[in-house]
Design a protein around this motif. Structure first.
Motif, mmCIF file in Angstrom:
data_model
loop_
_atom_site.group_PDB
_atom_site.id
_atom_site.type_symbol
_atom_site.label_atom_id
_atom_site.label_comp_id
_atom_site.label_asym_id
_atom_site.label_seq_id
_atom_site.Cartn_x
_atom_site.Cartn_y
_atom_site.Cartn_z
ATOM 1 N N LEU A 176 0.832 -1.207 0.000
ATOM 2 C CA LEU A 176 0.000 0.000 0.000
ATOM 3 C C LEU A 176 0.865 1.254 0.000
ATOM 4 O O LEU A 176 1.971 1.276 0.543
ATOM 5 N N LYS A 177 0.341 2.308 -0.597
ATOM 6 C CA LYS A 177 1.010 3.604 -0.597
ATOM 7 C C LYS A 177 0.211 4.561 0.279
ATOM 8 O O LYS A 177 -1.006 4.453 0.401
ATOM 9 N N TRP A 178 0.925 5.504 0.861
ATOM 10 C CA TRP A 178 0.279 6.473 1.729
ATOM 11 C C TRP A 178 1.076 7.765 1.740
ATOM 12 O O TRP A 178 2.178 7.844 1.184
ATOM 13 N N ARG A 179 0.537 8.765 2.390
ATOM 14 C CA ARG A 179 1.187 10.063 2.504
ATOM 15 C C ARG A 179 1.651 10.272 3.947
ATOM 16 O O ARG A 179 0.931 9.950 4.901
ATOM 17 N N ASP A 180 2.857 10.798 4.112
ATOM 18 C CA ASP A 180 3.372 11.134 5.442
ATOM 19 C C ASP A 180 3.156 12.623 5.703
ATOM 20 O O ASP A 180 3.546 13.465 4.883
ATOM 21 N N ASP A 181 2.526 12.924 6.831
ATOM 22 C CA ASP A 181 2.278 14.311 7.235
ATOM 23 C C ASP A 181 3.518 14.838 7.944
ATOM 24 O O ASP A 181 3.865 14.380 9.042
ATOM 25 N N SER A 182 4.192 15.799 7.336
ATOM 26 C CA SER A 182 5.445 16.312 7.909
ATOM 27 C C SER A 182 5.235 16.945 9.279
ATOM 28 O O SER A 182 6.138 16.949 10.118
ATOM 29 N N SER A 183 4.022 17.475 9.531
ATOM 30 C CA SER A 183 3.772 18.128 10.829
ATOM 31 C C SER A 183 3.780 17.122 11.975
ATOM 32 O O SER A 183 3.976 17.505 13.138
ATOM 33 N N ASN A 184 3.570 15.840 11.659
ATOM 34 C CA ASN A 184 3.594 14.818 12.704
ATOM 35 C C ASN A 184 5.000 14.574 13.231
ATOM 36 O O ASN A 184 5.171 13.898 14.251
ATOM 37 N N GLN A 185 6.013 15.072 12.536
ATOM 38 C CA GLN A 185 7.399 14.875 12.962
ATOM 39 C C GLN A 185 7.934 16.052 13.772
ATOM 40 O O GLN A 185 9.098 16.079 14.150
ATOM 41 N N LYS A 186 7.067 17.033 14.039
ATOM 42 C CA LYS A 186 7.485 18.205 14.810
ATOM 43 C C LYS A 186 6.883 18.124 16.212
ATOM 44 O O LYS A 186 5.658 18.040 16.355
ATOM 45 N N PRO A 187 7.744 18.140 17.242
ATOM 46 C CA PRO A 187 7.223 18.020 18.618
ATOM 47 C C PRO A 187 6.635 19.326 19.145
ATOM 48 O O PRO A 187 6.928 19.751 20.264
ATOM 49 N N ASP A 188 5.812 19.972 18.308
ATOM 50 C CA ASP A 188 5.233 21.266 18.695
ATOM 51 C C ASP A 188 4.015 21.088 19.593
ATOM 52 O O ASP A 188 3.681 21.972 20.383
ATOM 53 N N TYR A 189 3.320 19.978 19.421
ATOM 54 C CA TYR A 189 2.113 19.710 20.201
ATOM 55 C C TYR A 189 2.389 18.597 21.198
ATOM 56 O O TYR A 189 3.290 17.768 21.006
ATOM 57 N N LEU A 190 1.594 18.563 22.254
ATOM 58 C CA LEU A 190 1.779 17.562 23.300
ATOM 59 C C LEU A 190 1.695 16.146 22.736
ATOM 60 O O LEU A 190 2.500 15.284 23.086
ATOM 61 N N ARG A 191 0.709 15.893 21.864
ATOM 62 C CA ARG A 191 0.557 14.540 21.320
ATOM 63 C C ARG A 191 1.795 14.134 20.522
ATOM 64 O O ARG A 191 2.281 13.001 20.628
ATOM 65 N N ASN A 192 2.300 15.042 19.694
ATOM 66 C CA ASN A 192 3.498 14.728 18.921
ATOM 67 C C ASN A 192 4.699 14.477 19.825
ATOM 68 O O ASN A 192 5.522 13.599 19.563
ATOM 69 N N LYS A 193 4.821 15.268 20.871
ATOM 70 C CA LYS A 193 5.945 15.104 21.801
ATOM 71 C C LYS A 193 5.868 13.733 22.483
ATOM 72 O O LYS A 193 6.893 13.057 22.661
ATOM 73 N N LEU A 194 4.673 13.339 22.871
ATOM 74 C CA LEU A 194 4.492 12.010 23.461
ATOM 75 C C LEU A 194 4.855 10.917 22.454
ATOM 76 O O LEU A 194 5.562 9.957 22.787
ATOM 77 N N ARG A 195 4.350 11.073 21.234
ATOM 78 C CA ARG A 195 4.557 10.059 20.199
ATOM 79 C C ARG A 195 6.030 9.933 19.825
ATOM 80 O O ARG A 195 6.534 8.817 19.638
ATOM 81 N N LEU A 196 6.735 11.065 19.744
ATOM 82 C CA LEU A 196 8.105 11.060 19.237
ATOM 83 C C LEU A 196 9.164 10.866 20.323
ATOM 84 O O LEU A 196 10.235 10.305 20.051
ATOM 85 N N GLU A 197 8.874 11.330 21.546
ATOM 86 C CA GLU A 197 9.928 11.344 22.554
ATOM 87 C C GLU A 197 9.625 10.520 23.799
ATOM 88 O O GLU A 197 10.520 9.869 24.340
ATOM 89 N N VAL A 198 8.388 10.555 24.260
ATOM 90 C CA VAL A 198 8.073 9.911 25.541
ATOM 91 C C VAL A 198 7.768 8.427 25.384
ATOM 92 O O VAL A 198 8.397 7.572 26.029
ATOM 93 N N LEU A 199 6.800 8.093 24.517
ATOM 94 C CA LEU A 199 6.368 6.703 24.411
ATOM 95 C C LEU A 199 7.441 5.768 23.856
ATOM 96 O O LEU A 199 7.513 4.605 24.289
ATOM 97 N N PRO A 200 8.279 6.201 22.914
ATOM 98 C CA PRO A 200 9.375 5.312 22.499
ATOM 99 C C PRO A 200 10.269 4.904 23.665
ATOM 100 O O PRO A 200 10.764 3.775 23.712
ATOM 101 N N PHE A 201 10.466 5.814 24.632
ATOM 102 C CA PHE A 201 11.262 5.492 25.815
ATOM 103 C C PHE A 201 10.558 4.419 26.644
ATOM 104 O O PHE A 201 11.188 3.466 27.119
#
Length: 435
Positions: A176-201
């Motif tokens: 399958l093909k899909w689109r990646d939302d570049s804004s999801n890679q920016k820890p500007d929002y709490l959810r993104n920060k959790l997804r990118l930095e906290v939960l992987p830990f």
């Protein structure tokens, strides 16, 4: 994953069978996989895509991708472009909240206008864990910890039991093909920060965190059901309903253990935020109030009174002709020969003392009248206090007036100046009829 998804639909969402389904599709991997799975199960479906105009050409590219996806799948597509920032500014809300409001309002329009039965979104287990931590960080009760509901009205989330890794694996195996939302890679929002930095830990130190989270959720759901059963008993014990508001018996509530927790559970669905003020109301003076955006809570002697904030608490005068009126309340006026037994919902007055048309309106500060049987005037505020009429009840009281003089505090007391006496030639019976 397909067989597991099919089993999940059969066991938990069998009501979807034979229904028209609208799939919220951003073009990201989650919604693409959901669309592919639903299509593989041969449901009647369509895609709905929102272009929030937040990422320029990237947003337009997402829209074109989803349109192409629908074309390849040979299913209908709904696409809409929004000026999200302008909407947010106009309504004084965040861009995220604006996007959510625009999205779900538009989805509901499609459901209604094109006869789709359910909206399906691609929220999954990792989203649920992120929501858990967001609610935990903001302060919440058990409802905020039980996670995203798999069904909320016509919104269905059939991927909630699947992890992001499972979704990615399915997409890759099926090409399958899909689109990646570049804004999801920016820890500007709490959810993104959790997804990118906290939960992987968390996952790094405990690779069973999602499995254990599901177990925790099941335990919380069981506790929630137990609390709901218990609160139904408490409700019947301490709460009564009367004339559009709720009465909470403070003493009966205080006789029970964990009184603040009980009061929170009774009131947590009414939008209150300042809970310390709510709890202190039990020992406050009569008349003190706490407000949410939709409700007000009043201390009235040994009770707490809960009512919807009434923006239509009318101050307008309504004319009442000689035969009576049907709006905003029903009054029947009829000539009679003899005075009968007085009741709460009717009075007898001297016709010659009235000047038609009469008027009805809500009470106002400074209003006064001469209560039946008394010689002197009394302010309505003092009358209400003496009669132990609560603030909520006062807000619902109507007055009948003649030339701005109160004839009747409807349902409570008529004015002595309009009573039938030895000089009365024509008697009128005025009855307040229930709607």
């Amino acid at each position: 994953m397909f067989l597991k998804f099919k089993e999940n639909i059969t066991e938990n969402f069998n009501f979807l069978s034979g229904k028209k389904l609208l799939i919220a599709c951003s073009g990201g991997i989650d919604s693409v996989v959901l669309g592919h799975l639903i299509k593989s199960l041969d449901f009647e479906m369509a895609l709905a895509h929102c272009n929030f105009s937040l990422r320029g050409k990237e947003s337009d590219g997402d829209e074109m991708f989803v349109i192409g996806m629908a074309k390849n799948m040979e299913i209908p597509i709904f696409a809409e472009t929004f000026d999200t920032k302008a909407f947010a500014k106009k309504n004084g809300i965040s861009t995220q909240m604006a996007a959510r409001t625009l999205r779900y309002d538009w989805f509901q329009e499609i459901l209604q206008n094109f006869n789709y039965d359910y909206l399906l979104t691609a929220h999954h287990l990792d989203d649920d864990l992120e929501t858990f931590f967001i609610n935990l960080s903001r302060g919440t009760g058990i409802n905020g910890l039980t996670g995203i509901p798999p069904k909320n009205g016509k919104t269905i989330r059939p991927l909630l039991s699947f992890t992001r890794d499972e979704i990615e694996s399915y997409a890759q195996k099926n090409g399958l093909k899909w689109r990646d939302d570049s804004s999801n890679q920016k820890p500007d929002y709490l959810r993104n920060k959790l997804r990118l930095e906290v939960l992987p830990f968390f996952k790094e130190i405990n690779d069973s965190v999602l499995k254990n989270f599901k177990k925790t959720q099941r335990n919380l759901q069981s506790s929630k059901l137990l609390i709901e059963d218990y609160m139904s008993l408490i409700y019947n014990l301490v709460v009564s309903e009367n004339d559009g508001f709720y009465r909470i018996d403070i003493q009966k509530l205080k006789d029970l253990p964990n009184v603040e927790a009980l009061l929170y559970e009774l009131l947590q669905g009414f939008g209150f935020a300042e809970w310390e003020d709510v709890f202190s109301l039990m020992d406050a003076q009569t008349g003190k109030q706490v407000f949410s955006k939709t409700h007000k809570l009043l201390k009235n002697r040994d009770e707490l009174l809960l009512s919807v904030i009434d923006s239509d608490n009318a101050v307008d005068d309504f004319f009442v002709p000689k035969e009576g009126v049907d709006f905003p309340i029903k009054l029947k006026i009829e000539p009679i020969e003899y005075v009968g037994e007085t009741e709460k919902n009717l009075i007898y007055v001297s016709a010659e003392k009235l000047n038609f048309p009469l008027t009805i309106r809500r009470w106002r500060e400074g209003d006064s009248f001469q209560p039946f049987g008394l010689k002197g005037k009394k302010k309505l505020s003092k009358f209400f206090k003496d009669e132990k009429i609560s603030l909520f009840e006062k807000d619902r009281i109507w007055l009948l007036l003649s030339d701005e003089k109160i004839v009747w505090v409807i349902g409570h007391r008529m004015d002595d100046r309009f009573k039938v006496d030895d000089n009365t030639q024509d008697i009128l019976k005025i009855t307040h009829l229930s709607s």
